[in-house]
Design a protein around this motif. Structure first.
Motif, PDB file in Angstrom:
ATOM      1  N   LYS A   1     -53.430 138.095 -36.665  1.00 25.52           N
ATOM      2  CA  LYS A   1     -53.869 137.056 -35.887  1.00 25.52           C
ATOM      3  C   LYS A   1     -52.561 136.134 -36.262  1.00 25.52           C
ATOM      4  O   LYS A   1     -51.701 136.558 -37.102  1.00 25.52           O
ATOM      5  N   TYR A   2     -52.630 135.106 -35.000  1.00 29.08           N
ATOM      6  CA  TYR A   2     -50.996 134.720 -35.138  1.00 29.08           C
ATOM      7  C   TYR A   2     -51.542 133.329 -36.437  1.00 29.08           C
ATOM      8  O   TYR A   2     -49.778 133.596 -36.774  1.00 29.08           O
ATOM      9  N   HIS A   3     -51.432 133.120 -37.132  1.00 30.59           N
ATOM     10  CA  HIS A   3     -51.500 132.529 -38.496  1.00 30.59           C
ATOM     11  C   HIS A   3     -51.221 133.329 -39.674  1.00 30.59           C
ATOM     12  O   HIS A   3     -51.192 133.154 -40.690  1.00 30.59           O
ATOM     13  N   VAL A   4     -52.321 134.404 -39.573  1.00 31.64           N
ATOM     14  CA  VAL A   4     -51.592 135.742 -40.626  1.00 31.64           C
ATOM     15  C   VAL A   4     -50.652 136.008 -40.393  1.00 31.64           C
ATOM     16  O   VAL A   4     -49.922 136.529 -41.171  1.00 31.64           O
TER      17      VAL A   4
ATOM     18  N   MET B   1     -40.040 130.998 -30.196  1.00 31.95           N
ATOM     19  CA  MET B   1     -41.064 132.152 -30.333  1.00 31.95           C
ATOM     20  C   MET B   1     -42.697 131.888 -30.768  1.00 31.95           C
ATOM     21  O   MET B   1     -43.225 132.787 -30.434  1.00 31.95           O
ATOM     22  N   ALA B   2     -42.261 130.865 -31.820  1.00 27.85           N
ATOM     23  CA  ALA B   2     -43.660 130.444 -31.645  1.00 27.85           C
ATOM     24  C   ALA B   2     -44.683 130.128 -30.765  1.00 27.85           C
ATOM     25  O   ALA B   2     -45.755 129.941 -30.346  1.00 27.85           O
ATOM     26  N   TYR B   3     -43.771 129.339 -29.438  1.00 29.82           N
ATOM     27  CA  TYR B   3     -44.202 128.959 -28.936  1.00 29.82           C
ATOM     28  C   TYR B   3     -44.909 129.565 -27.920  1.00 29.82           C
ATOM     29  O   TYR B   3     -45.954 129.588 -27.015  1.00 29.82           O
ATOM     30  N   ILE B   4     -44.018 130.690 -27.621  1.00 29.39           N
ATOM     31  CA  ILE B   4     -44.665 131.485 -26.023  1.00 29.39           C
ATOM     32  C   ILE B   4     -45.271 132.372 -26.117  1.00 29.39           C
ATOM     33  O   ILE B   4     -45.884 133.029 -26.000  1.00 29.39           O
ATOM     34  N   THR B   5     -45.310 133.194 -28.150  1.00 30.22           N
ATOM     35  CA  THR B   5     -46.526 133.902 -28.322  1.00 30.22           C
ATOM     36  C   THR B   5     -47.629 133.584 -28.937  1.00 30.22           C
ATOM     37  O   THR B   5     -48.165 134.550 -29.124  1.00 30.22           O
ATOM     38  N   CYS B   6     -48.348 132.186 -28.913  1.00 31.77           N
ATOM     39  CA  CYS B   6     -49.327 131.977 -29.025  1.00 31.77           C
ATOM     40  C   CYS B   6     -51.153 132.800 -28.711  1.00 31.77           C
ATOM     41  O   CYS B   6     -51.521 132.851 -29.770  1.00 31.77           O
ATOM     42  N   ALA B   7     -50.553 133.283 -27.436  1.00 30.93           N
ATOM     43  CA  ALA B   7     -51.702 133.216 -27.106  1.00 30.93           C
ATOM     44  C   ALA B   7     -51.482 135.179 -26.990  1.00 30.93           C
ATOM     45  O   ALA B   7     -52.317 136.341 -26.069  1.00 30.93           O
ATOM     46  N   GLN B   8     -49.937 135.532 -27.664  1.00 29.93           N
ATOM     47  CA  GLN B   8     -50.117 136.857 -27.208  1.00 29.93           C
ATOM     48  C   GLN B   8     -50.332 137.942 -28.652  1.00 29.93           C
ATOM     49  O   GLN B   8     -49.424 137.801 -29.245  1.00 29.93           O
ATOM     50  N   ARG B   9     -51.145 138.791 -28.405  1.00 31.18           N
ATOM     51  CA  ARG B   9     -52.228 139.002 -30.008  1.00 31.18           C
ATOM     52  C   ARG B   9     -52.217 140.596 -29.257  1.00 31.18           C
ATOM     53  O   ARG B   9     -52.856 141.308 -27.780  1.00 31.18           O
ATOM     54  N   GLY B  10     -51.937 141.972 -29.742  1.00 29.43           N
ATOM     55  CA  GLY B  10     -52.499 142.571 -30.083  1.00 29.43           C
ATOM     56  C   GLY B  10     -51.465 143.565 -29.229  1.00 29.43           C
ATOM     57  O   GLY B  10     -50.806 143.112 -28.982  1.00 29.43           O
ATOM     58  N   ARG B  11     -51.479 145.299 -29.755  1.00 24.98           N
ATOM     59  CA  ARG B  11     -50.890 146.127 -29.330  1.00 24.98           C
ATOM     60  C   ARG B  11     -50.414 146.496 -27.949  1.00 24.98           C
ATOM     61  O   ARG B  11     -49.229 146.398 -27.583  1.00 24.98           O
ATOM     62  N   HIS B  12     -50.790 146.360 -26.896  1.00 25.06           N
ATOM     63  CA  HIS B  12     -50.882 146.127 -25.488  1.00 25.06           C
ATOM     64  C   HIS B  12     -49.531 144.920 -24.887  1.00 25.06           C
ATOM     65  O   HIS B  12     -49.080 144.873 -24.265  1.00 25.06           O
ATOM     66  N   ALA B  13     -49.779 144.044 -26.369  1.00 26.85           N
ATOM     67  CA  ALA B  13     -48.778 142.223 -26.343  1.00 26.85           C
ATOM     68  C   ALA B  13     -47.367 143.345 -26.125  1.00 26.85           C
ATOM     69  O   ALA B  13     -46.826 142.455 -26.442  1.00 26.85           O
TER      70      ALA B  13
ATOM     71  N   PHE C   1     -47.272 123.053 -35.003  1.00 28.05           N
ATOM     72  CA  PHE C   1     -47.169 122.050 -32.794  1.00 28.05           C
ATOM     73  C   PHE C   1     -48.208 123.079 -32.396  1.00 28.05           C
ATOM     74  O   PHE C   1     -49.120 122.343 -31.577  1.00 28.05           O
ATOM     75  N   MET C   2     -47.917 124.441 -32.271  1.00 24.38           N
ATOM     76  CA  MET C   2     -48.808 124.525 -30.970  1.00 24.38           C
ATOM     77  C   MET C   2     -50.542 125.161 -31.286  1.00 24.38           C
ATOM     78  O   MET C   2     -52.135 125.235 -30.972  1.00 24.38           O
ATOM     79  N   THR C   3     -50.941 124.737 -32.845  1.00 20.48           N
ATOM     80  CA  THR C   3     -52.518 124.754 -33.288  1.00 20.48           C
ATOM     81  C   THR C   3     -53.041 123.266 -32.656  1.00 20.48           C
ATOM     82  O   THR C   3     -54.222 123.428 -32.459  1.00 20.48           O
ATOM     83  N   LYS C   4     -52.330 122.065 -32.883  1.00 21.97           N
ATOM     84  CA  LYS C   4     -52.854 121.353 -31.943  1.00 21.97           C
ATOM     85  C   LYS C   4     -53.475 120.322 -32.617  1.00 21.97           C
ATOM     86  O   LYS C   4     -54.044 119.089 -32.359  1.00 21.97           O
ATOM     87  N   LYS C   5     -53.382 121.193 -34.204  1.00 18.32           N
ATOM     88  CA  LYS C   5     -54.015 120.283 -35.316  1.00 18.32           C
ATOM     89  C   LYS C   5     -53.454 119.072 -35.884  1.00 18.32           C
ATOM     90  O   LYS C   5     -54.006 117.969 -35.853  1.00 18.32           O
ATOM     91  N   VAL C   6     -52.358 119.662 -36.494  1.00 22.47           N
ATOM     92  CA  VAL C   6     -50.833 118.693 -37.057  1.00 22.47           C
ATOM     93  C   VAL C   6     -50.989 117.625 -35.551  1.00 22.47           C
ATOM     94  O   VAL C   6     -49.590 118.455 -35.218  1.00 22.47           O
ATOM     95  N   ILE C   7     -50.568 116.639 -35.847  1.00 20.87           N
ATOM     96  CA  ILE C   7     -49.449 115.678 -35.000  1.00 20.87           C
ATOM     97  C   ILE C   7     -48.929 114.719 -35.405  1.00 20.87           C
ATOM     98  O   ILE C   7     -49.223 113.871 -36.639  1.00 20.87           O
ATOM     99  N   LEU C   8     -47.789 114.567 -36.162  1.00 20.68           N
ATOM    100  CA  LEU C   8     -46.986 113.791 -36.011  1.00 20.68           C
ATOM    101  C   LEU C   8     -47.149 112.380 -35.919  1.00 20.68           C
ATOM    102  O   LEU C   8     -46.935 112.029 -34.428  1.00 20.68           O
ATOM    103  N   PRO C   9     -46.967 111.430 -36.407  1.00 25.26           N
ATOM    104  CA  PRO C   9     -46.798 110.234 -36.068  1.00 25.26           C
ATOM    105  C   PRO C   9     -45.884 109.524 -35.348  1.00 25.26           C
ATOM    106  O   PRO C   9     -44.663 110.651 -35.976  1.00 25.26           O
TER     107      PRO C   9
END
Length: 336
Positions: free
Chosen positions: A150-153, A51-63, A200-208
């Protein structure tokens, strides 16, 4: 596949009391007898991640409505297909069942993913494995509502909401199945998966690689210690560690090496729903063929696992995929 093992174990337990077969080595070993049930915990964590993976870019009531339509197209057709088969068997072939019977109201509520209680099967839909899909649908609704934030909120708000819901369940115990679903601690497993996916979807945190492997190893070790009753932390925590480790280790493996696991993964929904019908049928066939006189009961698990995986894949190719194609086509046609 863990759930298939668990259902095979439960059938063997039934046959112990019904026809007197000896207990299987799996059922008689405490640290093995409950491993299969943990497949549901992994299932919920993975669902939250997706759910987090596929909705990262889906924001707004229209979605909101398009998202819910896609979820319905993905889940409903195959679940209704197997539920109606089960209801038909209960209605027209009641002698196949020792205690369950057809219930029109229960069938309708099952098709609508609404938990219910009955004298025969408390809190269970007609196709018993469907209880997890009621949780899925509830989580989908929560995720859809989060599109206004917002996604992270939303990740923070969702955690606070679920914590409050679970606390409410502890403060006001109830026998109402719907209330119990909305306040169940098992919802934390969805949330842990959602957190993993959002990170995972932020691309800022990559586990070694070493840390990802440590997560995976810790999760597996936690499962083993839990089954040996050495620890009593929630299984969802270990499922979360396993999923997190696998997600961040995936890039280190070639697609060729994962090919067959990926095909089983493609058909996992069909496997999950179909095995509940197939395993009892296999049990009846084995009884008629004198299987129990020639093989140890644990051999039934070794037989049912590949049989169910193969049947699940066939169901995926010839039932699920055509239903999905049809459903997506209708949705797209209407939108166009």
């Amino acid at each position: 596949m863990l759930v298939v093992i668990y259902h095979s174990q439960k059938l063997l337990e039934t046959y112990q009391s019904r026809i007197g077969i000896p207990p299987s080595i799996v059922n008689a070993t405490p640290n093995l007898s409950i491993v299969g049930a943990s497949g549901v915990d992994l299932f919920f964590v993975i669902s939250g991640f997706i759910m987090a993976y596929i909705t990262c870019a889906q924001r707004g009531r229209h979605a909101i409505l398009p998202f819910l339509k896609r979820r319905l197209v993905r889940i409903v057709p195959l679940y209704w297909f197997f539920t109606l088969i089960m209801a038909g068997l209960l209605l027209f072939f009641p002698n196949l069942f020792s205690s369950a019977h057809f219930d029109g109201r229960g069938t309708l509520l099952s098709l609508l993913f609404i938990p219910y209680s009955s004298a025969v099967s408390p809190n269970s839909p007609v196709l018993a494995v469907g209880w997890t899909l009621s949780y899925e649908m509830y989580f989908y609704v929560l995720v859809a509502c989060g599109f206004v934030l917002k996604y992270h909120v939303f990740s923070l708000v969702l955690g606070l909401f679920l914590a409050g819901s679970i606390a409410l369940g502890y403060l006001f115990p109830s026998n109402d199945p719907v209330f119990n679903l909305m306040t169940s601690p098992i919802l934390c497993e969805f949330y842990l998966g959602y957190l993993c996916g959002s990170v995972f979807m932020t691309k800022k945190v990559i586990l070694p690689k070493s840390l990802a492997f440590f997560c995976l190893a810790s999760g597996v070790a936690g499962y083993m210690l839990w089954t040996m009753e050495s620890v009593r932390l929630p299984l969802g925590l270990f499922a979360f560690l396993i999923v997190t480790g696998c997600i961040f280790l995936e890039k280190y493996f070639t697609s060729k090496s994962m090919y067959y696991l990926a095909r089983i993964g493609d058909s996992s929904y069909s496997l999950y729903l179909s095995n509940y019908l197939l395993i009892p049928a296999l049990g009846k066939i084995c009884t008629a063929a004198g299987f129990w006189n020639h093989f140890p009961p644990a051999a039934f698990i070794a037989l049912s696992l590949p049989a169910c995986v193969a049947a699940g894949y066939l169901a995926y190719v010839f039932v699920e995929r055509p239903l999905l194609t049809c459903g997506v086509w209708k949705t797209r046609k209407k939108a166009s």
